[in-house]
Scaffold this active site. Structure first.
Site, PDB file in Angstrom:
ATOM      1  N   LEU A  64       0.824  -1.208   0.000  1.00 25.60           N
ATOM      2  CA  LEU A  64       0.000   0.000   0.000  1.00 25.60           C
ATOM      3  C   LEU A  64       0.861   1.262   0.000  1.00 25.60           C
ATOM      4  O   LEU A  64       2.057   1.211   0.314  1.00 25.60           O
ATOM      5  CB  LEU A  64      -0.915  -0.042   1.228  1.00 25.60           C
ATOM      6  CG  LEU A  64      -1.969  -1.168   1.174  1.00 25.60           C
ATOM      7  CD1 LEU A  64      -2.533  -1.478   2.547  1.00 25.60           C
ATOM      8  CD2 LEU A  64      -3.082  -0.808   0.190  1.00 25.60           C
ATOM      9  N   PRO A  65       0.240   2.424  -0.327  1.00 25.66           N
ATOM     10  CA  PRO A  65       1.036   3.641  -0.529  1.00 25.66           C
ATOM     11  C   PRO A  65       1.740   4.211   0.708  1.00 25.66           C
ATOM     12  O   PRO A  65       2.838   4.740   0.583  1.00 25.66           O
ATOM     13  CB  PRO A  65       0.013   4.659  -1.047  1.00 25.66           C
ATOM     14  CG  PRO A  65      -1.118   3.848  -1.583  1.00 25.66           C
ATOM     15  CD  PRO A  65      -1.155   2.604  -0.766  1.00 25.66           C
ATOM     16  N   THR A  93       6.366   0.465   1.969  1.00 29.31           N
ATOM     17  CA  THR A  93       7.404   1.248   2.648  1.00 29.31           C
ATOM     18  C   THR A  93       6.693   2.275   3.516  1.00 29.31           C
ATOM     19  O   THR A  93       5.996   3.155   2.995  1.00 29.31           O
ATOM     20  CB  THR A  93       8.290   1.987   1.628  1.00 29.31           C
ATOM     21  OG1 THR A  93       8.883   1.027   0.754  1.00 29.31           O
ATOM     22  CG2 THR A  93       9.385   2.775   2.332  1.00 29.31           C
ATOM     23  N   LYS A 168      15.284  -0.555   5.427  1.00 31.33           N
ATOM     24  CA  LYS A 168      14.908  -0.012   4.113  1.00 31.33           C
ATOM     25  C   LYS A 168      15.226   1.486   4.018  1.00 31.33           C
ATOM     26  O   LYS A 168      15.830   1.940   3.054  1.00 31.33           O
ATOM     27  CB  LYS A 168      13.406  -0.263   3.905  1.00 31.33           C
ATOM     28  CG  LYS A 168      12.726   0.587   2.865  1.00 31.33           C
ATOM     29  CD  LYS A 168      12.835   0.035   1.483  1.00 31.33           C
ATOM     30  CE  LYS A 168      12.304   1.036   0.479  1.00 31.33           C
ATOM     31  NZ  LYS A 168      12.383   0.613  -0.882  1.00 31.33           N
ATOM     32  N   LYS A 243       9.939  10.292  -0.974  1.00 26.20           N
ATOM     33  CA  LYS A 243       9.127   9.702   0.112  1.00 26.20           C
ATOM     34  C   LYS A 243      10.041   8.988   1.123  1.00 26.20           C
ATOM     35  O   LYS A 243       9.921   9.177   2.330  1.00 26.20           O
ATOM     36  CB  LYS A 243       8.126   8.697  -0.488  1.00 26.20           C
ATOM     37  CG  LYS A 243       7.400   7.877   0.559  1.00 26.20           C
ATOM     38  CD  LYS A 243       6.615   6.709  -0.033  1.00 26.20           C
ATOM     39  CE  LYS A 243       6.185   5.776   1.101  1.00 26.20           C
ATOM     40  NZ  LYS A 243       5.467   4.591   0.652  1.00 26.20           N
TER      41      LYS A 243
HETATM   42  P1  NAD Z   1       0.795   2.315  -6.343  1.00 25.33           P
HETATM   43  O1  NAD Z   1       0.194   3.611  -5.996  1.00 25.33           O
HETATM   44  O2  NAD Z   1       1.026   1.946  -7.772  1.00 25.33           O
HETATM   45  O3  NAD Z   1      -0.086   1.134  -5.678  1.00 25.33           O
HETATM   46  C1  NAD Z   1      -0.769   1.226  -4.463  1.00 25.33           C
HETATM   47  C2  NAD Z   1      -2.119   0.551  -4.641  1.00 25.33           C
HETATM   48  O4  NAD Z   1      -2.792   0.560  -3.385  1.00 25.33           O
HETATM   49  C3  NAD Z   1      -3.025   1.282  -5.657  1.00 25.33           C
HETATM   50  O5  NAD Z   1      -3.453   0.369  -6.655  1.00 25.33           O
HETATM   51  C4  NAD Z   1      -4.184   1.773  -4.787  1.00 25.33           C
HETATM   52  O6  NAD Z   1      -5.429   1.770  -5.474  1.00 25.33           O
HETATM   53  C5  NAD Z   1      -4.160   0.769  -3.657  1.00 25.33           C
HETATM   54  N1  NAD Z   1      -4.822   1.237  -2.444  1.00 25.33           N
HETATM   55  C6  NAD Z   1      -4.733   2.442  -1.837  1.00 25.33           C
HETATM   56  N2  NAD Z   1      -5.479   2.465  -0.714  1.00 25.33           N
HETATM   57  C7  NAD Z   1      -6.054   1.240  -0.618  1.00 25.33           C
HETATM   58  C8  NAD Z   1      -6.918   0.642   0.333  1.00 25.33           C
HETATM   59  N3  NAD Z   1      -7.361   1.311   1.404  1.00 25.33           N
HETATM   60  N4  NAD Z   1      -7.315  -0.630   0.121  1.00 25.33           N
HETATM   61  C9  NAD Z   1      -6.877  -1.325  -0.960  1.00 25.33           C
HETATM   62  N5  NAD Z   1      -6.047  -0.810  -1.900  1.00 25.33           N
HETATM   63  C10 NAD Z   1      -5.644   0.452  -1.716  1.00 25.33           C
HETATM   64  O7  NAD Z   1       2.161   2.238  -5.516  1.00 25.33           O
HETATM   65  P2  NAD Z   1       3.395   1.230  -5.755  1.00 25.33           P
HETATM   66  O8  NAD Z   1       4.401   1.880  -6.637  1.00 25.33           O
HETATM   67  O9  NAD Z   1       2.866  -0.121  -6.092  1.00 25.33           O
HETATM   68  O10 NAD Z   1       4.026   1.246  -4.293  1.00 25.33           O
HETATM   69  C11 NAD Z   1       3.457   0.485  -3.233  1.00 25.33           C
HETATM   70  C12 NAD Z   1       4.418   0.522  -2.053  1.00 25.33           C
HETATM   71  O11 NAD Z   1       5.671  -0.008  -2.460  1.00 25.33           O
HETATM   72  C13 NAD Z   1       4.697   1.935  -1.522  1.00 25.33           C
HETATM   73  O12 NAD Z   1       4.739   1.872  -0.115  1.00 25.33           O
HETATM   74  C14 NAD Z   1       6.043   2.265  -2.134  1.00 25.33           C
HETATM   75  O13 NAD Z   1       6.774   3.189  -1.371  1.00 25.33           O
HETATM   76  C15 NAD Z   1       6.714   0.901  -2.146  1.00 25.33           C
HETATM   77  N6  NAD Z   1       7.783   0.745  -3.162  1.00 25.33           N
HETATM   78  C16 NAD Z   1       7.567   1.141  -4.448  1.00 25.33           C
HETATM   79  C17 NAD Z   1       8.585   0.965  -5.375  1.00 25.33           C
HETATM   80  C18 NAD Z   1       8.392   1.357  -6.824  1.00 25.33           C
HETATM   81  O14 NAD Z   1       9.386   1.393  -7.562  1.00 25.33           O
HETATM   82  N7  NAD Z   1       7.189   1.665  -7.272  1.00 25.33           N
HETATM   83  C19 NAD Z   1       9.808   0.379  -4.988  1.00 25.33           C
HETATM   84  C20 NAD Z   1       9.977  -0.033  -3.685  1.00 25.33           C
HETATM   85  C21 NAD Z   1       8.945   0.156  -2.765  1.00 25.33           C
END
Ligand code: NAD
Length: 289
Positions: A64-65, A93, A168, A243
């Site tokens: 999740l975000p 994260t 992390k 972030k």
């Molecule tokens: P993203 O925004 O693409 O995905 C998050 C998903 O969560 C979305 O599809 C959103 O609709 C869903 N969501 C939000 N609130 C919700 C709820 N209450 N119930 C159900 N679903 C819900 O983000 P991402 O890039 O997939 O990143 C996710 C996590 O991974 C973050 O914490 C980010 O910091 C971490 N991360 C991302 C990357 C990257 O390169 N994108 C790398 C390492 C870590």
């Protein structure tokens, strides 16, 4: 195993599919129809709410975000709804304090839980080559390891609850600072008249060697293939680096630990992202130097 997966975005979408490929039944939930459609096409069972997703499962994985959302999903829809025998794994994260608080709430209700944030971006999530840094008890780690292995190439036990998040953000603070140092060094080398490939060949075998240079070189055409060779698209977005740096600043303040280089990196990535570059790969900061 029956696994609930909550959060099927850029990262979670690919991770859930890798659990399906490993033979698990995945009950998936996301607020976005686009995300659930993709997961459904890839073999996940889509359920209309998080509460329904966690009924009767062996494990719950979330991606999740941010910490606020993680806390509200776990305290509102997972804890007390999933069977107490289910293992809870949050791979988002988030800040260390929230990770510990949610871990405590889970433990108080009889669950084993790990924080298991990842290193690696969208490509690694799709390919199943993430690195997981895990915080939790030895028993919880032993249960989490095979589930995480289906989504990653390395799973490392960092310590007690919250230790995964601590590892992390420490890693990514070092990455942010080392990327900027690498970028400014290559710009200086260029302005001093050095051939950049020659400088790379020297520095990559000398004491300046670091991952930002030899695995992710910010200079197009130098070093292995990286987002620099694709106009700084793909890879790890500057907004996500920002972030993580903000989480690191928060943790450093809480721990009373001075981080002058981290602070400067946070300031520079903040300026970069706020100038409209949030979606640009974090190595694109070289363009500002
Ligand atoms: P993203 O925004 O693409 O995905 C998050 C998903 O969560 C979305 O599809 C959103 O609709 C869903 N969501 C939000 N609130 C919700 C709820 N209450 N119930 C159900 N679903 C819900 O983000 P991402 O890039 O997939 O990143 C996710 C996590 O991974 C973050 O914490 C980010 O910091 C971490 N991360 C991302 C990357 C990257 O390169 N994108 C790398 C390492 C870590």
């Amino acid at each position: 195993m029956i696994i609930a997966f909550i959060g099927l975005g850029n990262m979670g979408g690919g991770m859930a599919v890798n659990l399906v490929k490993a033979g698990h039944s995945v009950r998936a939930f996301d607020l976005s129809a686009e995300a659930t459609d993709r997961a459904e096409d890839n073999g996940c069972e889509i359920v209309p709410t998080a509460r329904e997703a966690v009924q009767g499962v062996d494990a719950v994985v979330s991606m999740l975000p941010n910490g606020k959302i993680v806390e509200s999903v776990y305290t509102g829809d997972v804890i007390g709804q999933a069977p107490a025998s289910a293992l809870l794994l949050d791979c988002s994260t988030i800040d260390v304090a929230t990770a510990r608080r949610v871990g405590e709430a889970a433990a108080a209700a009889g669950y084993e839980m790990v924080d298991a944030p990842v290193s690696g971006g969208i490509a690694a999530a799709n390919a199943g080559t993430l690195t997981f840094m895990v915080g939790g008890s030895d028993a919880a780690y032993a249960r989490a390891e095979p589930i995480l292995s289906a989504m990653g190439k390395a799973v490392i036990h960092a310590g007690a609850s919250g230790a995964g998040q601590a590892a992390k953000i420490c890693n990514n603070m070092l990455l942010g600072a080392s990327m900027i140092a690498t970028c400014e060094t290559f710009k200086l080398a260029e302005r001093l008249g050095l051939d950049l490939q020659t400088f790379y060949d020297i520095a990559s075998k000398a004491s300046g060697q670091n991952w930002s240079m030899t695995s992710y070189c910010p200079v197009p055409g130098v070093g292995p293939q990286s987002p620099a060779d694709n106009d700084y698209q793909g890879g790890f977005a500057a907004a996500l680096m920002l972030k993580d740096l903000r989480l690191a600043m928060e943790a450093a303040e809480g721990a009373g630990s001075p981080v002058p280089m981290g602070e400067l990196a946070e300031k520079l990535y903040s300026r970069f992202a706020e100038a409209g570059n949030g979606g640009v790969d974090f190595s694109g900061i070289i363009r500002t130097l």
